[in-house]
Design a protein around this motif. Structure first.
Motif, mmCIF file in Angstrom:
data_model
loop_
_atom_site.group_PDB
_atom_site.id
_atom_site.type_symbol
_atom_site.label_atom_id
_atom_site.label_comp_id
_atom_site.label_asym_id
_atom_site.label_seq_id
_atom_site.Cartn_x
_atom_site.Cartn_y
_atom_site.Cartn_z
ATOM 1 N N ARG A 70 101.909 88.409 22.601
ATOM 2 C CA ARG A 70 103.145 88.678 23.364
ATOM 3 C C ARG A 70 103.580 90.133 23.197
ATOM 4 O O ARG A 70 104.015 90.770 24.171
ATOM 5 N N TYR A 71 103.459 90.668 21.983
ATOM 6 C CA TYR A 71 103.839 92.062 21.772
ATOM 7 C C TYR A 71 102.905 93.015 22.514
ATOM 8 O O TYR A 71 103.337 94.050 23.036
ATOM 9 N N ILE A 72 101.617 92.697 22.579
ATOM 10 C CA ILE A 72 100.681 93.529 23.338
ATOM 11 C C ILE A 72 101.115 93.594 24.799
ATOM 12 O O ILE A 72 101.135 94.666 25.423
ATOM 13 N N ASP A 73 101.490 92.455 25.352
ATOM 14 C CA ASP A 73 101.929 92.418 26.743
ATOM 15 C C ASP A 73 103.220 93.220 26.938
ATOM 16 O O ASP A 73 103.374 93.937 27.937
ATOM 17 N N ARG A 74 104.150 93.107 25.996
ATOM 18 C CA ARG A 74 105.404 93.854 26.120
ATOM 19 C C ARG A 74 105.153 95.362 26.058
ATOM 20 O O ARG A 74 105.761 96.136 26.803
ATOM 21 N N LEU A 75 104.275 95.767 25.148
ATOM 22 C CA LEU A 75 103.982 97.191 25.024
ATOM 23 C C LEU A 75 103.342 97.746 26.287
ATOM 24 O O LEU A 75 103.728 98.814 26.773
ATOM 25 N N VAL A 131 89.040 88.924 16.360
ATOM 26 C CA VAL A 131 88.398 89.102 17.668
ATOM 27 C C VAL A 131 89.297 88.633 18.809
ATOM 28 O O VAL A 131 89.267 89.199 19.911
ATOM 29 N N GLU A 132 90.124 87.610 18.569
ATOM 30 C CA GLU A 132 91.026 87.147 19.623
ATOM 31 C C GLU A 132 92.068 88.206 19.963
ATOM 32 O O GLU A 132 92.481 88.327 21.117
ATOM 33 N N VAL A 133 92.501 88.968 18.953
ATOM 34 C CA VAL A 133 93.426 90.075 19.212
ATOM 35 C C VAL A 133 92.725 91.151 20.035
ATOM 36 O O VAL A 133 93.274 91.663 21.017
ATOM 37 N N TRP A 134 91.490 91.494 19.643
ATOM 38 C CA TRP A 134 90.759 92.516 20.386
ATOM 39 C C TRP A 134 90.517 92.074 21.836
ATOM 40 O O TRP A 134 90.558 92.896 22.754
ATOM 41 N N ARG A 135 90.261 90.802 22.045
ATOM 42 C CA ARG A 135 90.051 90.331 23.417
ATOM 43 C C ARG A 135 91.321 90.476 24.250
ATOM 44 O O ARG A 135 91.259 90.807 25.437
ATOM 45 N N HIS A 136 92.458 90.258 23.623
ATOM 46 C CA HIS A 136 93.706 90.445 24.357
ATOM 47 C C HIS A 136 93.974 91.932 24.580
ATOM 48 O O HIS A 136 94.472 92.321 25.639
ATOM 49 N N TYR A 137 93.654 92.755 23.589
ATOM 50 C CA TYR A 137 93.698 94.209 23.783
ATOM 51 C C TYR A 137 92.851 94.585 25.000
ATOM 52 O O TYR A 137 93.290 95.356 25.874
ATOM 53 N N ALA A 138 91.612 94.057 25.047
ATOM 54 C CA ALA A 138 90.693 94.407 26.129
ATOM 55 C C ALA A 138 91.262 94.010 27.484
ATOM 56 O O ALA A 138 91.205 94.793 28.450
ATOM 57 N N LYS A 139 91.813 92.820 27.557
ATOM 58 C CA LYS A 139 92.390 92.351 28.820
ATOM 59 C C LYS A 139 93.530 93.264 29.257
ATOM 60 O O LYS A 139 93.615 93.657 30.436
ATOM 61 N N VAL A 141 84.565 96.742 25.741
ATOM 62 C CA VAL A 141 83.697 95.672 25.262
ATOM 63 C C VAL A 141 84.186 95.265 23.876
ATOM 64 O O VAL A 141 84.691 96.097 23.112
ATOM 65 N N SER A 142 84.063 93.981 23.548
ATOM 66 C CA SER A 142 84.421 93.509 22.217
ATOM 67 C C SER A 142 83.531 92.336 21.856
ATOM 68 O O SER A 142 83.061 91.600 22.731
ATOM 69 N N ALA A 143 83.290 92.167 20.566
ATOM 70 C CA ALA A 143 82.414 91.095 20.098
ATOM 71 C C ALA A 143 82.482 91.039 18.577
ATOM 72 O O ALA A 143 83.061 91.921 17.927
ATOM 73 N N VAL A 144 81.870 90.019 18.002
ATOM 74 C CA VAL A 144 81.662 89.932 16.557
ATOM 75 C C VAL A 144 80.208 90.299 16.280
ATOM 76 O O VAL A 144 79.292 89.709 16.859
#
Length: 447
Positions: free
Chosen positions: A106-111, A172-180, A196-199
């Protein structure tokens, strides 16, 4: 060390800002590639290690630098990197971790929607009053730095060209949301990135250790689409090891996967064998005398069972190097059938298992924790190379002993990083701030 000419990069002159820089894993990677860097680190001992290694450092709180002195950062910095603290995501499968993850999304989206910093800070402070771990906010700092760059008169409001992030797999879930967010919405000024993001498994890049890391690589639109670094070594497969060699406790001298028939090795996609602890520690180098055959029993459980201590031979990669590396028990052999407890890993050896160069100048206190928290430098070279379009580094790029800074160089670095040549000053984080708050406890499962 052999350096790659910067002109081969997608950027004419890459310059890295390393947030949460630790003792210097990513900065050492930059050194090998001929890329300058500036690290921001709040732990005093990690900064002492960095100064001893000759790395440019600000002893400061990442958040405070963004709020109070972003304009003093070198305007030519064009690569943002970092690995924010991860404790609140280590429990991502439990209630506290899931809630922290959703809060961060949610904070990523707000920023990216352009909510002002003051409002974000107000919301974060309010969440702390309701029991939120204050470290949860730190994973937002790379995004906040990326946005701040577009609002910086000193930079001409120029965004960072490349972003490189890494952390434990749970992030990784945070990075995926960053990527989106970076690809679809972009920053509030309209800047978008290809991401790109991955483990990834570090042993597939030549690190003599099994360690998984969640990574994100982003390039500003117009600089091409980034790719994940291509593996250079085979993955370590414990079941295959046991099938070929039996339990590691059985013998100290056994055939290894590396001794498989030549035609079988060549059939494995052209990848080199994974590197073992023996590859890293067996040969004398610098002040390290080399170690003979040994077994290692880790200090923590194996396969999720706390009472089952993982055991590996020196012909296998190390288990994940953490702050407990100094507690690992090392057994050496008298005969083929008798072993005895030998000296535990020195910090030099622990660092070499992380792929730091021999004789890296570990300094200050909690050195094992510094080693365990660091980005493996060899893995870092692959991340930076992929992000910047450079060729993969030579496998032995980090085997040359590190030459520490002179006393004069250390004094100069500390004057810049702390404000005085021989001590911390009022602008450095206070000692009582150095101990992070306890992690949020895991909720008990109902029976």
């Amino acid at each position: 060390m052999t350096s790659t000419p910067p002109h081969q990069s997608i950027l004419d002159k890459p310059f890295v800002l390393d947030l949460f820089a630790g003792p210097g894993g990513l900065d050492v990677a930059g050194h090998v590639l001929g890329i300058p860097s500036l690290g921001i680190e709040w732990d005093r001992s990690a900064c002492l290690t960095r100064y001893a290694a000759g790395l440019d450092t600000l002893h400061a709180d990442v958040s405070a630098v963004r709020r109070e002195s972003f304009e003093s950062l070198p305007p030519e910095i064009n690569v943002l990197a970092g690995g924010p603290p991860c404790q609140t995501y280590s429990v991502a499968g439990h209630g506290a971790g899931r809630k922290a993850l959703e809060d961060v999304k949610r904070y990523i989206d707000r920023l990216t929607d352009g909510v002002p910093d003051a409002k974000i800070d107000e919301q974060l402070e309010e969440s702390k009053k309701h029991g939120s771990d204050p470290r949860t906010a730190l994973v937002l700092e790379p995004l906040r730095y990326a946005i701040q760059a577009t609002r910086s008169p000193n930079r001409g409001n120029r965004p960072f060209d490349v972003i490189v992030l890494e952390q434990v797999p749970a992030v990784v879930e945070v990075w995926r949301h960053y990527a989106k967010a970076l690809q679809e919405k972009g920053l509030p000024d309209g800047t978008k990135y290809k991401v790109v993001s991955a483990v990834l498994a570090t042993e597939t890049y030549g690190v003599p250790q099994t360690r998984s890391r969640a990574v994100l690589i982003a390039r500003r639109e117009g600089l091409g689409t980034p790719s994940l670094p291509a593996p250079t070594h085979r993955a370590y497969e414990p079941r295959e090891w046991k099938r070929r060699n039996g339990l590691p406790e059985a013998r100290l001298r056994q055939p290894t996967l590396d001794e498989a028939p030549e035609e079988e090795q060549e059939s494995r996609e052209g990848l080199a064998p994974w590197r073992s602890m023996r590859d890293a520690l067996g040969t004398p180098v610098g002040t390290h005398p080399g170690r003979g055959p040994f077994l290692v029993r880790s200090n923590y459980g194996s396969s999720g069972v706390p009472g089952r201590r993982g055991v590996r031979t020196d012909q296998q990669p190390a288990t994940t190097v953490t702050g407990r590396i100094s507690r690992f028990v090392v057994f050496e052999h008298l005969t083929d059938d008798v072993v005895y407890e030998g000296p535990r890993f020195s910090m030099n050896e622990a660092g070499m298992l992380q792929s730091f160069p021999p004789d890296y100048p570990w300094s200050g206190t909690a050195q094992a924790q510094q080693v365990g928290n660091a980005v493996p430098p060899l893995f870092g070279t692959h991340l930076l190379s992929a992000a910047l379009g450079l060729p993969a580094p030579a496998p032995e790029a980090l085997r040359k002993p590190w030459v520490p800074a002179t006393e004069e160089q250390r004094a100069k670095l500390r004057s810049h990083g702390c404000g005085a040549a021989d001590d911390c000053t009022a602008r450095c984080p206070r000692p009582d701030e150095q101990t992070p708050p306890r992690s949020v406890p895991r909720p008990r499962r109902s029976k």
